[in-house]
Design an enzyme around this catalytic site. Structure first.
Site, mmCIF file in Angstrom:
data_model
loop_
_atom_site.group_PDB
_atom_site.id
_atom_site.type_symbol
_atom_site.label_atom_id
_atom_site.label_comp_id
_atom_site.label_asym_id
_atom_site.label_seq_id
_atom_site.Cartn_x
_atom_site.Cartn_y
_atom_site.Cartn_z
ATOM 1 N NE ARG A 66 -21.564 -24.060 10.807
ATOM 2 C CZ ARG A 66 -20.581 -23.314 10.271
ATOM 3 N NH1 ARG A 66 -20.258 -23.443 9.010
ATOM 4 N NH2 ARG A 66 -19.950 -22.426 11.012
ATOM 5 C CD GLU A 122 -26.011 -12.700 2.010
ATOM 6 O OE1 GLU A 122 -26.445 -13.798 1.677
ATOM 7 O OE2 GLU A 122 -25.001 -12.571 2.751
ATOM 8 C CD GLU A 157 -12.119 -17.155 3.915
ATOM 9 O OE1 GLU A 157 -12.464 -18.319 3.672
ATOM 10 O OE2 GLU A 157 -12.863 -16.321 4.461
ATOM 11 C CB VAL A 176 -7.788 -14.767 15.412
ATOM 12 C CG1 VAL A 176 -7.661 -16.236 15.751
ATOM 13 C CG2 VAL A 176 -6.475 -14.242 14.885
ATOM 14 C CE LYS A 221 -20.136 -18.464 -2.083
ATOM 15 N NZ LYS A 221 -20.201 -19.000 -0.716
ATOM 16 N NE ARG A 281 -14.905 -9.334 4.666
ATOM 17 C CZ ARG A 281 -15.785 -9.611 5.635
ATOM 18 N NH1 ARG A 281 -16.280 -8.655 6.387
ATOM 19 N NH2 ARG A 281 -16.146 -10.856 5.844
ATOM 20 C CE LYS A 336 -15.762 -23.184 8.434
ATOM 21 N NZ LYS A 336 -15.397 -21.985 7.677
ATOM 22 N NE ARG A 378 -3.894 1.410 2.783
ATOM 23 C CZ ARG A 378 -4.697 1.291 3.827
ATOM 24 N NH1 ARG A 378 -4.337 0.564 4.876
ATOM 25 N NH2 ARG A 378 -5.867 1.891 3.839
HETATM 26 P P1 GTP Z 1 -17.384 -21.405 4.959
HETATM 27 O O1 GTP Z 1 -18.597 -20.661 4.456
HETATM 28 O O2 GTP Z 1 -16.491 -20.514 5.768
HETATM 29 O O3 GTP Z 1 -17.696 -22.678 5.642
HETATM 30 O O4 GTP Z 1 -16.474 -21.835 3.745
HETATM 31 P P2 GTP Z 1 -16.789 -22.114 2.207
HETATM 32 O O5 GTP Z 1 -16.037 -23.302 1.823
HETATM 33 O O6 GTP Z 1 -18.245 -22.049 1.927
HETATM 34 O O7 GTP Z 1 -16.018 -20.885 1.555
HETATM 35 P P3 GTP Z 1 -16.508 -19.590 0.816
HETATM 36 O O8 GTP Z 1 -15.271 -19.117 0.127
HETATM 37 O O9 GTP Z 1 -17.721 -19.812 0.000
HETATM 38 O O10 GTP Z 1 -16.910 -18.572 1.975
HETATM 39 C C1 GTP Z 1 -16.008 -18.160 2.944
HETATM 40 C C2 GTP Z 1 -16.434 -16.842 3.561
HETATM 41 O O11 GTP Z 1 -16.827 -15.893 2.558
HETATM 42 C C3 GTP Z 1 -17.630 -16.887 4.475
HETATM 43 O O12 GTP Z 1 -17.259 -17.265 5.766
HETATM 44 C C4 GTP Z 1 -18.122 -15.428 4.430
HETATM 45 O O13 GTP Z 1 -17.291 -14.581 5.196
HETATM 46 C C5 GTP Z 1 -17.897 -15.078 2.990
HETATM 47 N N1 GTP Z 1 -19.087 -15.395 2.186
HETATM 48 C C6 GTP Z 1 -19.250 -16.444 1.349
HETATM 49 N N2 GTP Z 1 -20.457 -16.428 0.776
HETATM 50 C C7 GTP Z 1 -21.101 -15.350 1.242
HETATM 51 C C8 GTP Z 1 -22.411 -14.784 1.022
HETATM 52 O O14 GTP Z 1 -23.227 -15.295 0.267
HETATM 53 N N3 GTP Z 1 -22.712 -13.639 1.711
HETATM 54 C C9 GTP Z 1 -21.836 -13.037 2.549
HETATM 55 N N4 GTP Z 1 -22.228 -11.917 3.182
HETATM 56 N N5 GTP Z 1 -20.599 -13.540 2.783
HETATM 57 C C10 GTP Z 1 -20.241 -14.680 2.144
HETATM 58 MG MG MG Z 2 -19.668 -20.710 2.844
#
Ligand code: GTP
Ligand code: MG
Length: 218
Positions: A71, A169, A154, A59, A127, A92, A68, A40
Site C-alpha cells: 500500500r 467503527e 505503537e 504483532v 479525527k 492498546r 502495508k 498498574r
Molecule cells: P496507518 O493508518 O496505520 O497507516 O497509520 P497513520 O499514519 O494513519 O496513523 P494513525 O495514528 O492515524 O492511525 C494508526 C492506527 O490508529 C490505525 O491503524 C488504527 O488502529 C487506529 N485508527 C486511526 N484512525 C482510526 C479511525 O478512524 N477508526 C478506527 N477504528 N481506528 C483508527
Molecule cells: Mg491511518
C-alpha cells in the site's frame, strides 16, 4: 526456469531477516507490557487505584505487514520496512477516564529508556469521523545477543467509551470495505459525540465521589 543458487540464498536471507524483525517486535511488546504492568500494580498498591481497564497487544501478521508495504509502495527491504512501518508492534491500553489516558502516557514516556518518536493526540484533536485516542510511537531498547537494539511500538491509549466506538467503527468500515453509506457515517459521527459526553459525565461523577480524598488523582 529453475531459481539460481543466488536467488535461493537471497530468499533465505530475506525470510530469516523478516522473521527476526517480527521476533524483535514481540520482544518490544514484552518489554512494554512489563513496564505497564509495573505501573498498574504500583498504582494499585500506592493509591488503591488502577488507571488501566485492559490491555491488548499484537504483532502485525506477515500478511498485513506485506499489505502495508505494498500500500505504501515500499521496497521489500528490511531496513526500509523497519524504519517506515512503525506499527509492527502494537499495544492498546484502555482506561476508565480521560485523565488516566494522559497520566498513563506520561508515566511511560518519562522513563529513561523510552524514546518518544511521535505523539498524536486525537483526544484533543479528534479525527473528522469522531475517532479519539492517544497514539504514541515509542522506541525501547531490546537487549539482543548483539547488544541493545531500539525497536518501535505503537501504543494507543483510550477510554472504554472511545474503544467501544472505535471497534464498532472498525467493524462497519470492514463490512462495507471502506464504502460506508452516508447515513451510517453520520450516525457514527453522532455516536462519537455521545461517547464523548459519556466520558465527560463519568469523569465528573468520579471527581465528585472522590472529591477531597487524598490520592484520588493518581
Ligand atoms: P496507518 O493508518 O496505520 O497507516 O497509520 P497513520 O499514519 O494513519 O496513523 P494513525 O495514528 O492515524 O492511525 C494508526 C492506527 O490508529 C490505525 O491503524 C488504527 O488502529 C487506529 N485508527 C486511526 N484512525 C482510526 C479511525 O478512524 N477508526 C478506527 N477504528 N481506528 C483508527
Ligand atoms: Mg491511518
Amino acid at each position: 526456469t529453475a531459481p539460481t543458487p543466488d536467488q535461493v540464498a537471497n530468499l533465505r536471507t530475506l525470510r530469516h531477516d523478516f522473521s527476526h524483525l517480527l521476533m524483535r517486535h514481540r520482544f518490544v511488546i514484552d518489554e512494554l507490557l512489563t513496564k505497564i504492568s509495573i505501573l498498574r500494580e504500583e498504582s494499585e498498591h500506592t493509591h488503591s487505584y488502577n488507571p488501566i481497564e485492559h490491555i491488548v497487544s499484537r504483532v502485525k501478521s506477515p500478511r498485513s505487514l506485506l499489505e502495508k508495504v505494498n500500500r505504501r509502495q515500499l521496497p521489500l527491504d528490511i531496513d526500509v520496512v523497519r524504519t517506515e512501518i512503525t506499527d509492527i508492534a502494537g499495544i492498546r491500553i484502555t482506561c476508565s477516564f480521560i485523565a488516566d489516558t494522559y497520566h498513563v502516557l506520561d508515566m511511560l514516556t518519562s522513563q529513561d529508556d523510552v524514546r518518544v518518536v511521535e505523539i498524536k493526540d486525537y483526544i484533543a484533536n479528534p479525527k473528522p469521523n469522531g475517532y479519539k485516542s492517544l497514539h504514541a510511537i515509542l522506541e525501547v531498547p531490546v537487549f539482543l545477543r548483539s547488544g541493545p537494539t531500539p525497536v518501535t511500538c505503537e501504543v494507543q491509549i483510550r477510554t472504554i467509551a472511545m474503544d467501544f466506538w472505535a471497534s464498532l467503527e472498525h467493524k462497519i468500515n470492514y463490512k462495507f470495505a471502506g464504502e460506508v453509506p452516508d447515513r451510517l457515517l453520520e450516525e457514527l459521527t453522532q455516536t462519537a459525540e455521545v461517547a464523548s459526553q459519556l466520558d465527560r459525565r463519568m469523569e465528573q461523577l468520579h471527581a465528585e465521589v472522590h472529591d477531597g480524598e487524598p490520592d484520588s488523582s493518581a
